[in-house]
Design an enzyme around this catalytic site. Structure first.
Site, PDB file in Angstrom:
ATOM      1  N   PRO A  14       5.302   0.871   5.473  1.00 46.53           N
ATOM      2  CA  PRO A  14       5.385  -0.413   6.181  1.00 46.53           C
ATOM      3  C   PRO A  14       5.861  -1.479   5.204  1.00 46.53           C
ATOM      4  O   PRO A  14       5.368  -1.551   4.079  1.00 46.53           O
ATOM      5  CB  PRO A  14       3.936  -0.680   6.610  1.00 46.53           C
ATOM      6  CG  PRO A  14       3.084   0.125   5.671  1.00 46.53           C
ATOM      7  CD  PRO A  14       3.911   1.313   5.280  1.00 46.53           C
ATOM      8  N   MET A  15       6.818  -2.280   5.612  1.00 46.55           N
ATOM      9  CA  MET A  15       7.307  -3.368   4.750  1.00 46.55           C
ATOM     10  C   MET A  15       7.608  -4.592   5.597  1.00 46.55           C
ATOM     11  O   MET A  15       8.577  -4.602   6.366  1.00 46.55           O
ATOM     12  CB  MET A  15       8.564  -2.931   3.990  1.00 46.55           C
ATOM     13  CG  MET A  15       8.263  -2.130   2.737  1.00 46.55           C
ATOM     14  SD  MET A  15       9.716  -2.023   1.679  1.00 46.55           S
ATOM     15  CE  MET A  15      10.615  -0.752   2.495  1.00 46.55           C
ATOM     16  N   GLN A  68       1.439  -0.391  12.033  1.00 45.14           N
ATOM     17  CA  GLN A  68       0.416  -0.883  11.109  1.00 45.14           C
ATOM     18  C   GLN A  68      -0.129  -2.230  11.578  1.00 45.14           C
ATOM     19  O   GLN A  68       0.610  -3.187  11.797  1.00 45.14           O
ATOM     20  CB  GLN A  68       0.953  -1.035   9.688  1.00 45.14           C
ATOM     21  CG  GLN A  68      -0.219  -1.237   8.746  1.00 45.14           C
ATOM     22  CD  GLN A  68       0.167  -1.696   7.368  1.00 45.14           C
ATOM     23  OE1 GLN A  68       0.857  -2.697   7.205  1.00 45.14           O
ATOM     24  NE2 GLN A  68      -0.283  -0.963   6.363  1.00 45.14           N
ATOM     25  N   CYS A 101      -2.521  -5.004   1.537  1.00 39.70           N
ATOM     26  CA  CYS A 101      -1.635  -6.144   1.264  1.00 39.70           C
ATOM     27  C   CYS A 101      -2.353  -7.164   0.378  1.00 39.70           C
ATOM     28  O   CYS A 101      -3.440  -7.629   0.717  1.00 39.70           O
ATOM     29  CB  CYS A 101      -1.191  -6.799   2.573  1.00 39.70           C
ATOM     30  SG  CYS A 101      -0.109  -8.208   2.245  1.00 39.70           S
ATOM     31  N   LYS A 140      -4.436   2.279   4.924  1.00 35.56           N
ATOM     32  CA  LYS A 140      -3.588   2.221   3.731  1.00 35.56           C
ATOM     33  C   LYS A 140      -4.303   1.313   2.737  1.00 35.56           C
ATOM     34  O   LYS A 140      -4.573   0.153   3.042  1.00 35.56           O
ATOM     35  CB  LYS A 140      -2.193   1.693   4.078  1.00 35.56           C
ATOM     36  CG  LYS A 140      -1.252   1.639   2.878  1.00 35.56           C
ATOM     37  CD  LYS A 140       0.199   1.507   3.347  1.00 35.56           C
ATOM     38  CE  LYS A 140       1.171   1.346   2.191  1.00 35.56           C
ATOM     39  NZ  LYS A 140       1.189  -0.033   1.646  1.00 35.56           N
ATOM     40  N   GLY A 202       3.798   4.758  -4.250  1.00 35.54           N
ATOM     41  CA  GLY A 202       3.966   3.915  -5.438  1.00 35.54           C
ATOM     42  C   GLY A 202       4.990   4.461  -6.400  1.00 35.54           C
ATOM     43  O   GLY A 202       4.817   5.533  -6.971  1.00 35.54           O
ATOM     44  N   ASP A 203       6.107   3.740  -6.519  1.00 35.44           N
ATOM     45  CA  ASP A 203       7.125   4.021  -7.541  1.00 35.44           C
ATOM     46  C   ASP A 203       7.898   5.321  -7.325  1.00 35.44           C
ATOM     47  O   ASP A 203       8.402   5.892  -8.290  1.00 35.44           O
ATOM     48  CB  ASP A 203       6.504   4.021  -8.949  1.00 35.44           C
ATOM     49  CG  ASP A 203       5.926   2.673  -9.326  1.00 35.44           C
ATOM     50  OD1 ASP A 203       6.149   1.705  -8.576  1.00 35.44           O
ATOM     51  OD2 ASP A 203       5.246   2.586 -10.364  1.00 35.44           O
ATOM     52  N   ARG A 226      10.011   0.401  -1.773  1.00 40.02           N
ATOM     53  CA  ARG A 226      11.138  -0.292  -2.421  1.00 40.02           C
ATOM     54  C   ARG A 226      12.274   0.645  -2.799  1.00 40.02           C
ATOM     55  O   ARG A 226      13.426   0.216  -2.868  1.00 40.02           O
ATOM     56  CB  ARG A 226      10.626  -1.059  -3.644  1.00 40.02           C
ATOM     57  CG  ARG A 226       9.769  -2.272  -3.248  1.00 40.02           C
ATOM     58  CD  ARG A 226       8.969  -2.769  -4.414  1.00 40.02           C
ATOM     59  NE  ARG A 226       8.110  -1.706  -4.938  1.00 40.02           N
ATOM     60  CZ  ARG A 226       7.462  -1.767  -6.084  1.00 40.02           C
ATOM     61  NH1 ARG A 226       7.579  -2.840  -6.830  1.00 40.02           N
ATOM     62  NH2 ARG A 226       6.691  -0.766  -6.475  1.00 40.02           N
TER      63      ARG A 226
HETATM   64  C1  FMN Z   1       8.943  -6.417   0.875  1.00 37.79           C
HETATM   65  C2  FMN Z   1       7.673  -5.612   0.972  1.00 37.79           C
HETATM   66  C3  FMN Z   1       6.896  -5.717   2.119  1.00 37.79           C
HETATM   67  C4  FMN Z   1       5.713  -4.972   2.223  1.00 37.79           C
HETATM   68  N1  FMN Z   1       4.987  -5.052   3.374  1.00 37.79           N
HETATM   69  C5  FMN Z   1       3.898  -4.248   3.539  1.00 37.79           C
HETATM   70  C6  FMN Z   1       3.202  -4.198   4.773  1.00 37.79           C
HETATM   71  O1  FMN Z   1       3.559  -4.868   5.760  1.00 37.79           O
HETATM   72  N2  FMN Z   1       2.113  -3.380   4.861  1.00 37.79           N
HETATM   73  C7  FMN Z   1       1.693  -2.615   3.799  1.00 37.79           C
HETATM   74  O2  FMN Z   1       0.712  -1.877   3.920  1.00 37.79           O
HETATM   75  N3  FMN Z   1       2.351  -2.631   2.630  1.00 37.79           N
HETATM   76  C8  FMN Z   1       3.444  -3.414   2.483  1.00 37.79           C
HETATM   77  N4  FMN Z   1       4.141  -3.365   1.316  1.00 37.79           N
HETATM   78  C9  FMN Z   1       3.729  -2.415   0.260  1.00 37.79           C
HETATM   79  C10 FMN Z   1       4.486  -1.096   0.400  1.00 37.79           C
HETATM   80  O3  FMN Z   1       4.209  -0.469   1.634  1.00 37.79           O
HETATM   81  C11 FMN Z   1       4.110  -0.129  -0.748  1.00 37.79           C
HETATM   82  O4  FMN Z   1       2.745   0.136  -0.672  1.00 37.79           O
HETATM   83  C12 FMN Z   1       4.422  -0.700  -2.128  1.00 37.79           C
HETATM   84  O5  FMN Z   1       5.668  -1.369  -2.161  1.00 37.79           O
HETATM   85  C13 FMN Z   1       4.427   0.423  -3.198  1.00 37.79           C
HETATM   86  O6  FMN Z   1       5.375   1.410  -2.869  1.00 37.79           O
HETATM   87  P1  FMN Z   1       6.822   1.488  -3.596  1.00 37.79           P
HETATM   88  O7  FMN Z   1       6.559   1.576  -5.079  1.00 37.79           O
HETATM   89  O8  FMN Z   1       7.461   2.703  -3.034  1.00 37.79           O
HETATM   90  O9  FMN Z   1       7.536   0.206  -3.297  1.00 37.79           O
HETATM   91  C14 FMN Z   1       5.303  -4.119   1.156  1.00 37.79           C
HETATM   92  C15 FMN Z   1       6.092  -4.041   0.010  1.00 37.79           C
HETATM   93  C16 FMN Z   1       7.262  -4.766  -0.086  1.00 37.79           C
HETATM   94  C17 FMN Z   1       8.085  -4.640  -1.346  1.00 37.79           C
END
Ligand code: FMN
Length: 326
Positions: A14-15, A68, A101, A140, A202-203, A226
């Site tokens: 979710p983002m 979510q 979050c 989450k 994560g990452d 990301r």
């Molecule tokens: C722009 C952005 C928006 C995000 N929005 C949410 C969200 O709405 N809900 C959530 O649980 N996590 C959110 N996250 C966190 C991501 O889901 C994820 O847990 C976090 O970026 C780590 O994963 P990654 O290293 O693959 O980026 C967001 C992250 C980013 C960068």
């Protein structure tokens, strides 16, 4: 949910502001087995807020999505979860509760990762939502709230006891925001602590890192956020790597620009003529290309598909000139 995650090993996270139906469609096309909506406010839904409801829209052909939900009032969360299930029916794969979050405007209201400081309330929310819907309910979470205080394994156990059907773990503390690197060890420790499936997050930015996460943590599914920005191909790479196959080559410049153009069109189908939301995606697709830094200012003035097309056309000319100079 083990059988489900055997079929759905690769998830788009979710983002907020990013994982709308346009982006989800492109990630699915590249191999994401399941995608999440942006986080949806239970309070916003309870006011029948049109913008909030819009976050639940599916793309044409989108079969299933994980929704979510965020909030901190068990009754509101339960009522809105039931409403979502009613509205979405079979298209709802499961409901996930945001307990990760760290954004100030979210945690200051007691939502998101603030719930990790309130395990009893968090358990109440899971219990209430579970009682209100028939679909699976997941959470989450992060490694913990305060730096150095890893509470995720115990917290995850409480969520499981309250009815959570799976737990997604992002290996950073809430106080850490997105700094430093994710600690995958906590994913393994949560995996040991609970008997429901665990989603590692994560990452993960490459196929190789998806494989490394699965091997090091034993997680049941890998979630990417990301790493997919401007790069939906990460799912094709991770899918191949997880299957033990060689990864497809990274996309050419032309493919990256063509994807950006399609993305703009998909967004426009959803949002109409004004697609300022595309600006950040365009920057991501262009990152590292010759001429991208100079195009940044122009992208920030783009509003419509045609505006973006003009900048992409100009960029392709700059890149062609750059190639002939070499
Ligand atoms: C722009 C952005 C928006 C995000 N929005 C949410 C969200 O709405 N809900 C959530 O649980 N996590 C959110 N996250 C966190 C991501 O889901 C994820 O847990 C976090 O970026 C780590 O994963 P990654 O290293 O693959 O980026 C967001 C992250 C980013 C960068």
């Amino acid at each position: 949910m083990y059988a489900f995650f055997q079929q759905h090993r690769l998830l788009l996270a979710p983002m907020a502001g990013v994982s709308d139906e346009a982006f989800r469609a492109l990630c699915r096309e590249q191999g994401a087995d399941l995608t999440y909506t942006e986080m949806v406010s239970a309070k916003g839904l309870s006011y029948a807020n049109e913008k909030t409801r819009g976050l639940l829209r599916l793309a044409p052909g989108e079969i299933q999505v994980a929704v979510q939900l965020f909030g901190h009032e068990p009754d509101t969360m339960a009522a809105q979860a039931a409403w979502i299930e009613d509205e979405m029916g079979e298209s709802l794969a499961y409901l996930d509760i945001n307990m990760g979050c760290p954004a100030r405007k979210i945690v200051s209201k007691g939502d998101g990762s603030a719930l990790m400081n309130q395990p009893e309330l968090a358990a109440n929310i899971v219990h209430s939502v579970r009682g209100a819907v028939t679909c699976p309910v997941t959470v989450k979470i992060r490694r913990g709230w305060a730096m150095g205080e890893e509470t995720a394994p115990e917290f995850a156990q409480r969520m499981e006891a309250a009815g959570a059907c799976a737990v997604a773990v992002h290996g950073r503390y809430a106080e850490q925001l997105y700094r430093g690197s994710a600690e995958w060890g906590v994913i393994a420790r949560v995996k040991e602590a609970v008997s429901v499936p665990v989603i590692g997050n994560g990452d993960v930015r490459t196929g190789a890192s998806a494989v490394a996460m699965r091997e090091r943590t034993g997680c049941d599914a890998v979630m990417i956020a990301r790493g997919a920005e401007g790069n939906p191909w990460v799912f094709a790479q991770a899918k191949a790597a997880l299957a033990g196959e060689s990864e497809p080559a990274p996309p050419s410049v032309e493919k990256r620009i063509a994807m950006a153009r399609r993305h703009a069109r998909l967004l426009s189908q959803r949002e109409g003529k004004n697609i300022v939301r595309m600006r950040k995606h365009a920057m991501w697709y262009m990152a590292g290309l010759p001429g991208a830094a100079a195009a940044r200012g122009k992208i920030n003035a783009c509003v419509s598909v045609e505006d973006f097309d003009t900048v992409f056309d100009e960029l392709l000319v700059v890149i062609a000139e750059h190639e002939t100079e070499r």
